[in-house]
Write a protein that holds these residues in place. Structure first.
Motif, PDB file in Angstrom:
ATOM      1  N   UNK A 113       0.817  -1.217   0.000  1.00  0.00           N
ATOM      2  CA  UNK A 113       0.000   0.000   0.000  1.00  0.00           C
ATOM      3  C   UNK A 113       0.850   1.267   0.000  1.00  0.00           C
ATOM      4  N   UNK A 114       2.093   1.153   0.466  1.00  0.00           N
ATOM      5  CA  UNK A 114       2.960   2.326   0.537  1.00  0.00           C
ATOM      6  C   UNK A 114       3.238   2.919  -0.840  1.00  0.00           C
ATOM      7  N   UNK A 115       3.168   2.092  -1.882  1.00  0.00           N
ATOM      8  CA  UNK A 115       3.399   2.605  -3.235  1.00  0.00           C
ATOM      9  C   UNK A 115       2.349   3.649  -3.604  1.00  0.00           C
ATOM     10  N   UNK A 116       1.099   3.393  -3.231  1.00  0.00           N
ATOM     11  CA  UNK A 116       0.023   4.344  -3.504  1.00  0.00           C
ATOM     12  C   UNK A 116       0.105   5.561  -2.577  1.00  0.00           C
ATOM     13  N   UNK A 117       0.345   5.326  -1.291  1.00  0.00           N
ATOM     14  CA  UNK A 117       0.397   6.438  -0.340  1.00  0.00           C
ATOM     15  C   UNK A 117       1.501   7.424  -0.711  1.00  0.00           C
ATOM     16  N   UNK A 174       6.703  10.225   5.520  1.00  0.00           N
ATOM     17  CA  UNK A 174       5.433  10.429   6.218  1.00  0.00           C
ATOM     18  C   UNK A 174       4.446   9.289   6.000  1.00  0.00           C
ATOM     19  N   UNK A 175       4.957   8.139   5.598  1.00  0.00           N
ATOM     20  CA  UNK A 175       4.118   6.950   5.405  1.00  0.00           C
ATOM     21  C   UNK A 175       4.335   5.990   6.572  1.00  0.00           C
ATOM     22  N   UNK A 176       3.228   5.539   7.154  1.00  0.00           N
ATOM     23  CA  UNK A 176       3.286   4.542   8.229  1.00  0.00           C
ATOM     24  C   UNK A 176       2.620   3.270   7.722  1.00  0.00           C
ATOM     25  N   UNK A 177       3.361   2.171   7.706  1.00  0.00           N
ATOM     26  CA  UNK A 177       2.777   0.881   7.378  1.00  0.00           C
ATOM     27  C   UNK A 177       2.625   0.095   8.674  1.00  0.00           C
ATOM     28  N   UNK A 178       1.616  -0.736   8.725  1.00  0.00           N
ATOM     29  CA  UNK A 178       1.405  -1.461   9.971  1.00  0.00           C
ATOM     30  C   UNK A 178       0.523  -2.662   9.819  1.00  0.00           C
ATOM     31  N   UNK A 179       0.387  -3.358  10.917  1.00  0.00           N
ATOM     32  CA  UNK A 179      -0.487  -4.521  10.975  1.00  0.00           C
ATOM     33  C   UNK A 179      -1.092  -4.584  12.369  1.00  0.00           C
TER      34      UNK A 179
END
Length: 305
Positions: free
Chosen positions: A107-111, A119-124
């Motif tokens: 999803x980070x590619x789109x964000x 300023x991108x946070x990826x998580x689970x």
């Protein structure tokens, strides 16, 4: 902290409710009836112990005229992320962080189209929830929310983890969150994807010889693709974990099963499709996943009975 939550489905409803305990939370949704109910009566969260609580985040159909926020959490289905962010660009300022806890990976590619990589946070998350009615979320289970960065050290995200924890959503930061996301992905890209394609519950996958053979082949390819990206997983361990999920929930119906049953688009591109993209990036063949992605898209286009 000013927080906006894109989408008030099961998980969006849960997080916007809890975070509203100590933050200025705005829920953004396209369902006018839902927005009206949230503003008039609040969001209800039904807890596993049978108790129920009402929370009062603000809800809007449009963010026109709103000031930029500190954090935007994307909880819409992956195929709607870009349009949702485009429609609400006005609340993205120079200091805004975008966070995804969505299913799948990549999803980070789109964000990255909307904010700098920093300023991108990826998580689970280990929380699970379902929609129990208009403005009503059934909280199925709790656990940790893990946050990480695309670039740099995750330490700078501690203020967000602390804000989540203070509201009852225990959170931490980790530089290894990408591997955590993949660890959660294995069941989704194998057993769950097959329940959609075969239109069967989870128990069928582990009980049927042919379905299980297909499942193991999908796990093998996913483990190899992950290894190509530098993330090592034990194949036998992943097989055992997926089988346990199927055996423990023999009548379990996955979201991709429901999407295909009800004629909706699925999130296959960010679930099984993420294995395909990883394989291409690492030069690892993933023919079973490529076939499954195309099959599920073909099923999405079926005329309704």
């Amino acid at each position: 902290m000013k927080i906006a939550v894109l989408g008030s489905g099961a998980m969006g409803g849960l997080y916007s409710s809890y975070l509203s305990r100590h933050n200025e939370v705005t829920v953004i949704d396209v369902n006018a009836a839902l927005v009206e109910k949230v503003n008039a009566q609040g969001l209800e969260v039904q807890e596993p112990d049978g108790t129920s609580n009402i929370f009062h985040p603000h809800a809007v159909l449009s963010t026109e005229g709103m000031e930029p926020v500190d954090l935007i959490i994307v909880f819409v289905k992956a195929m709607f992320s870009e349009s949702a962010l485009n429609n609400n660009k006005g609340i993205i300022g120079p200091d805004t962080y975008l966070m995804t806890l969505q299913n799948g990976s990549g999803h980070e590619d789109l964000l990255g189209k909307f904010v700098p990589q920093e300023h991108i946070i990826i998580g689970t998350t280990q929380h699970n929830a379902s929609v129990a009615g208009l403005g009503v979320t059934k909280h199925g289970g709790s656990g940790m929310t893990h946050m990480g960065c695309v670039v740099g050290s995750a330490d700078r995200l501690q203020k967000f983890a602390d804000a989540f924890t203070a509201c009852g959503l225990d959170a931490d930061v980790s530089d290894g969150v990408q591997k955590m996301i993949w660890n959660k992905l294995f069941t989704n890209v194998s057993a769950s994807a097959l329940t959609g394609a075969l239109q069967v519950p989870l128990g069928y996958i582990s009980a049927n010889e042919h379905a299980w053979n297909l499942c193991c082949k999908l796990i093998r390819e996913a483990v190899d693709a992950a290894a190509g990206l530098g993330m090592e997983f034990d194949y036998d361990e992943k097989v055992a974990e997926v089988k346990a999920v199927c055996d423990k929930s023999p009548n379990g119906l996955t979201s991709i099963y429901a999407d295909l049953r009800d004629g909706r688009r699925s999130e296959v591109d960010t679930i099984s499709g993420s294995v395909v993209r990883a394989g291409k990036k690492a030069g690892v063949p993933t023919p079973s996943h490529e076939f499954l992605v195309e099959l599920i898209h073909a099923m999405e286009g079926r005329p309704k009975a």
